[in-house]
Design a protein around this motif. Sequence first.
Motif, PDB file in Angstrom:
ATOM      1  N   ARG A  72     -28.669  18.779  95.028  1.00 28.55           N
ATOM      2  CA  ARG A  72     -28.914  18.863  93.589  1.00 28.55           C
ATOM      3  C   ARG A  72     -28.690  17.530  92.878  1.00 28.55           C
ATOM      4  O   ARG A  72     -29.478  17.146  92.010  1.00 28.55           O
ATOM      5  CB  ARG A  72     -28.035  19.946  92.976  1.00 28.55           C
ATOM      6  CG  ARG A  72     -28.299  20.130  91.506  1.00 28.55           C
ATOM      7  CD  ARG A  72     -27.726  21.423  90.981  1.00 28.55           C
ATOM      8  NE  ARG A  72     -27.949  21.516  89.556  1.00 28.55           N
ATOM      9  CZ  ARG A  72     -27.006  21.798  88.697  1.00 28.55           C
ATOM     10  NH1 ARG A  72     -25.787  22.051  89.101  1.00 28.55           N
ATOM     11  NH2 ARG A  72     -27.282  21.860  87.412  1.00 28.55           N
TER      12      ARG A  72
ATOM     13  N   SER B  99     -31.615  15.340  93.303  1.00 29.70           N
ATOM     14  CA  SER B  99     -32.763  15.890  92.579  1.00 29.70           C
ATOM     15  C   SER B  99     -32.629  15.656  91.076  1.00 29.70           C
ATOM     16  O   SER B  99     -33.612  15.358  90.395  1.00 29.70           O
ATOM     17  CB  SER B  99     -32.920  17.382  92.870  1.00 29.70           C
ATOM     18  OG  SER B  99     -33.329  17.570  94.211  1.00 29.70           O
TER      19      SER B  99
ATOM     20  N   GLU C 121     -33.346  23.171  93.731  1.00 28.31           N
ATOM     21  CA  GLU C 121     -31.995  22.773  93.344  1.00 28.31           C
ATOM     22  C   GLU C 121     -31.842  22.597  91.833  1.00 28.31           C
ATOM     23  O   GLU C 121     -30.756  22.742  91.300  1.00 28.31           O
ATOM     24  CB  GLU C 121     -31.608  21.460  94.038  1.00 28.31           C
ATOM     25  CG  GLU C 121     -31.576  21.533  95.544  1.00 28.31           C
ATOM     26  CD  GLU C 121     -30.324  22.207  96.071  1.00 28.31           C
ATOM     27  OE1 GLU C 121     -29.308  22.237  95.359  1.00 28.31           O
ATOM     28  OE2 GLU C 121     -30.375  22.712  97.201  1.00 28.31           O
TER      29      GLU C 121
ATOM     30  N   ARG D 108     -31.743  23.006  87.852  1.00 25.80           N
ATOM     31  CA  ARG D 108     -31.425  24.079  86.902  1.00 25.80           C
ATOM     32  C   ARG D 108     -31.806  23.606  85.498  1.00 25.80           C
ATOM     33  O   ARG D 108     -31.908  22.407  85.240  1.00 25.80           O
ATOM     34  CB  ARG D 108     -29.928  24.418  86.946  1.00 25.80           C
ATOM     35  CG  ARG D 108     -29.411  24.797  88.312  1.00 25.80           C
ATOM     36  CD  ARG D 108     -29.971  26.163  88.741  1.00 25.80           C
ATOM     37  NE  ARG D 108     -29.524  26.523  90.074  1.00 25.80           N
ATOM     38  CZ  ARG D 108     -30.290  26.465  91.160  1.00 25.80           C
ATOM     39  NH1 ARG D 108     -31.522  26.053  91.079  1.00 25.80           N
ATOM     40  NH2 ARG D 108     -29.818  26.815  92.333  1.00 25.80           N
TER      41      ARG D 108
ATOM     42  N   ASP E 100     -30.236  20.645  83.775  1.00 29.20           N
ATOM     43  CA  ASP E 100     -30.583  19.338  84.337  1.00 29.20           C
ATOM     44  C   ASP E 100     -31.652  18.632  83.506  1.00 29.20           C
ATOM     45  O   ASP E 100     -31.707  17.401  83.484  1.00 29.20           O
ATOM     46  CB  ASP E 100     -31.049  19.483  85.791  1.00 29.20           C
ATOM     47  CG  ASP E 100     -29.970  20.085  86.674  1.00 29.20           C
ATOM     48  OD1 ASP E 100     -28.771  19.916  86.352  1.00 29.20           O
ATOM     49  OD2 ASP E 100     -30.324  20.729  87.683  1.00 29.20           O
TER      50      ASP E 100
END
Length: 190
Positions: free
Chosen positions: A47, A50, A108, A110, A113
């Motif tokens: 995550r 990413s 990954e 959300r 983000d």
Amino acid sequence: SEALLNVRGLANLKYFTVLSNLLSGVASAAWAACLVRAVRDGRSVGRAVSVLKLAGTVSVALTFLTVVVLFRLLWGMGGMFLGANFWFHLVLPVAAMVGTCFLDLDGELRLPDAFVATVPMLLYGVAYYANILINGRGEPSNSNDWYGLAAWGMQWAPLVSAIMFAGTLVVALVLYGVNRRMAKVRLAAR
């Protein structure tokens, strides 16, 4: 016609275009290295990487959209895609957007983000306006307001900043949304 918003050497680091492309490049290289490890070990990219890649992509997407929408209206397109600007304003931003939307599909990311991805623009905006407050706007040939964001005066800085943040957040949410949609498509195809 010559390239616009282009200087030599380290002075280029004053431009969000250059900084955003550096961030995107570092994020993409980290993502690629993690992808190799993930494929080898049967894991996800991770995550944090990413999110970093999303932040880099949002930053270069903002540059791309600023050039093709705002600067086109202000200055026309002449010089915006010449020399290094061809890569920084067009090729690398488009490649980053394609990569984020169609390659980084581990699932990954959300929704929060997308907000984190606006941080580079926020930090740049603070530094940009702080420089003008400390050093003044300067003269056109040696301006500290190279993007013209304080052209109407510093009293408009909060509004200009809010518009830039809103635009950046929209870009982040769109990129996040396409990424999520493509990740679902990929998952359904398995």
